[in-house]
Design a protein around this motif. Sequence first.
Motif, PDB file in Angstrom:
ATOM      1  N   MET A  57       0.845  -1.194   0.000  1.00  0.00           N
ATOM      2  CA  MET A  57       0.000   0.000   0.000  1.00  0.00           C
ATOM      3  C   MET A  57       0.881   1.246   0.000  1.00  0.00           C
ATOM      4  SD  MET A  57      -3.047  -0.996   2.592  1.00  0.00           S
ATOM      5  CE  MET A  57      -2.485  -2.360   3.588  1.00  0.00           C
ATOM      6  N   PRO A  58       1.505   1.574  -1.141  1.00  0.00           N
ATOM      7  CA  PRO A  58       2.453   2.676  -1.183  1.00  0.00           C
ATOM      8  C   PRO A  58       1.857   4.045  -0.852  1.00  0.00           C
ATOM      9  CG  PRO A  58       1.990   1.867  -3.385  1.00  0.00           C
ATOM     10  CD  PRO A  58       1.334   0.924  -2.424  1.00  0.00           C
ATOM     11  N   PHE A  59       0.542   4.157  -0.858  1.00  0.00           N
ATOM     12  CA  PHE A  59      -0.108   5.432  -0.538  1.00  0.00           C
ATOM     13  C   PHE A  59      -0.199   5.657   0.972  1.00  0.00           C
ATOM     14  CE2 PHE A  59      -3.144   2.092  -1.463  1.00  0.00           C
ATOM     15  CZ  PHE A  59      -3.933   2.064  -0.327  1.00  0.00           C
ATOM     16  N   LEU A  60       0.004   4.618   1.784  1.00  0.00           N
ATOM     17  CA  LEU A  60       0.015   4.755   3.243  1.00  0.00           C
ATOM     18  C   LEU A  60       1.460   4.942   3.680  1.00  0.00           C
ATOM     19  CD1 LEU A  60      -2.524   1.994   4.359  1.00  0.00           C
ATOM     20  CD2 LEU A  60      -2.881   4.459   4.287  1.00  0.00           C
ATOM     21  N   LYS A  61       1.859   6.206   3.860  1.00  0.00           N
ATOM     22  CA  LYS A  61       3.251   6.533   4.145  1.00  0.00           C
ATOM     23  C   LYS A  61       3.425   7.130   5.530  1.00  0.00           C
ATOM     24  CE  LYS A  61       4.645   7.250  -0.558  1.00  0.00           C
ATOM     25  NZ  LYS A  61       5.416   7.995  -1.489  1.00  0.00           N
ATOM     26  N   ARG A  62       4.665   7.051   5.980  1.00  0.00           N
ATOM     27  CA  ARG A  62       5.053   7.614   7.259  1.00  0.00           C
ATOM     28  C   ARG A  62       6.494   8.084   7.105  1.00  0.00           C
ATOM     29  NH1 ARG A  62       5.401   4.018  12.685  1.00  0.00           N
ATOM     30  NH2 ARG A  62       6.178   5.689  13.995  1.00  0.00           N
ATOM     31  N   SER A  63       6.808   9.270   7.618  1.00  0.00           N
ATOM     32  CA  SER A  63       8.157   9.810   7.464  1.00  0.00           C
ATOM     33  C   SER A  63       8.730  10.275   8.795  1.00  0.00           C
ATOM     34  CB  SER A  63       8.152  11.006   6.510  1.00  0.00           C
ATOM     35  OG  SER A  63       7.815  10.609   5.220  1.00  0.00           O
ATOM     36  N   GLN A  64      10.054  10.203   8.891  1.00  0.00           N
ATOM     37  CA  GLN A  64      10.796  10.734  10.024  1.00  0.00           C
ATOM     38  C   GLN A  64      12.051  11.398   9.486  1.00  0.00           C
ATOM     39  OE1 GLN A  64      11.820   7.652  12.837  1.00  0.00           O
ATOM     40  NE2 GLN A  64       9.726   7.454  13.573  1.00  0.00           N
ATOM     41  N   THR A  65      12.525  12.402  10.198  1.00  0.00           N
ATOM     42  CA  THR A  65      13.807  13.011   9.867  1.00  0.00           C
ATOM     43  C   THR A  65      14.707  12.865  11.083  1.00  0.00           C
ATOM     44  OG1 THR A  65      12.780  14.584   8.347  1.00  0.00           O
ATOM     45  CG2 THR A  65      14.985  15.125   9.153  1.00  0.00           C
ATOM     46  N   TRP A  66      15.843  12.236  10.858  1.00  0.00           N
ATOM     47  CA  TRP A  66      16.814  12.014  11.923  1.00  0.00           C
ATOM     48  C   TRP A  66      17.973  13.003  11.770  1.00  0.00           C
ATOM     49  CZ3 TRP A  66      17.570   5.974  11.573  1.00  0.00           C
ATOM     50  CH2 TRP A  66      16.367   5.342  11.905  1.00  0.00           C
ATOM     51  N   THR A  67      18.605  13.343  12.888  1.00  0.00           N
ATOM     52  CA  THR A  67      19.756  14.243  12.835  1.00  0.00           C
ATOM     53  C   THR A  67      21.038  13.458  13.148  1.00  0.00           C
ATOM     54  OG1 THR A  67      19.381  14.876  15.142  1.00  0.00           O
ATOM     55  CG2 THR A  67      18.465  16.320  13.453  1.00  0.00           C
ATOM     56  N   ARG A  68      22.088  13.893  12.504  1.00  0.00           N
ATOM     57  CA  ARG A  68      23.367  13.209  12.646  1.00  0.00           C
ATOM     58  C   ARG A  68      23.978  13.481  14.016  1.00  0.00           C
ATOM     59  NH1 ARG A  68      27.170  12.507   7.722  1.00  0.00           N
ATOM     60  NH2 ARG A  68      28.596  10.977   8.572  1.00  0.00           N
ATOM     61  N   VAL A  69      24.432  12.414  14.659  1.00  0.00           N
ATOM     62  CA  VAL A  69      25.115  12.501  15.955  1.00  0.00           C
ATOM     63  C   VAL A  69      26.614  12.430  15.716  1.00  0.00           C
ATOM     64  CG1 VAL A  69      25.450  11.378  18.194  1.00  0.00           C
ATOM     65  CG2 VAL A  69      23.179  11.418  17.155  1.00  0.00           C
ATOM     66  N   LYS A  70      27.012  11.523  14.831  1.00  0.00           N
ATOM     67  CA  LYS A  70      28.434  11.275  14.576  1.00  0.00           C
ATOM     68  C   LYS A  70      28.637  10.899  13.125  1.00  0.00           C
ATOM     69  CE  LYS A  70      32.068   8.192  16.199  1.00  0.00           C
ATOM     70  NZ  LYS A  70      32.364   7.068  17.032  1.00  0.00           N
TER      71      LYS A  70
END
Length: 149
Positions: free
Chosen positions: A136-149
Amino acid sequence: MKRLTTLLATATLTGLLSTTAMAASLNGTQWQSVDDKTKEKKAVIKMTESNGVVTGTIIKLNDASQAKEVCSKCEGSLKNKPIVGLPILTKLKADGSNSWSGGDLVDPESGKVYGGTVKLSEDGKTLKLTGNVKGMPFLKRSQTWTRVK
């Protein structure tokens, strides 16, 4: 004919190598994950890369009281595995400049497995994950992570 075959093989190999070279390496990088709903910092994930395949493993939970929890909602080989040490990004392969796809993204809280993509920002400071429910490619979820190292 032999010369043409050699020329085509060289051109193909050069094209493959240049595609691989265009992708940045995530190997050894560490990222702070952030819940897409609450914006709360959740865990630190370490990326490893082997033979062109990227894996992301939880190495630390921000809430130390959860450090001994297991993935009770996960299925298969991840069922009841400790959250710290859990591979939550697997089988991702470079598909262009600063982008990986074709693998699985696991949500240890729900046990759900998503298909998806990972995209490194141009400045290398953030990593955007976009997962979709398989089939079901229309059911999406996103996150943005920040670099630690």
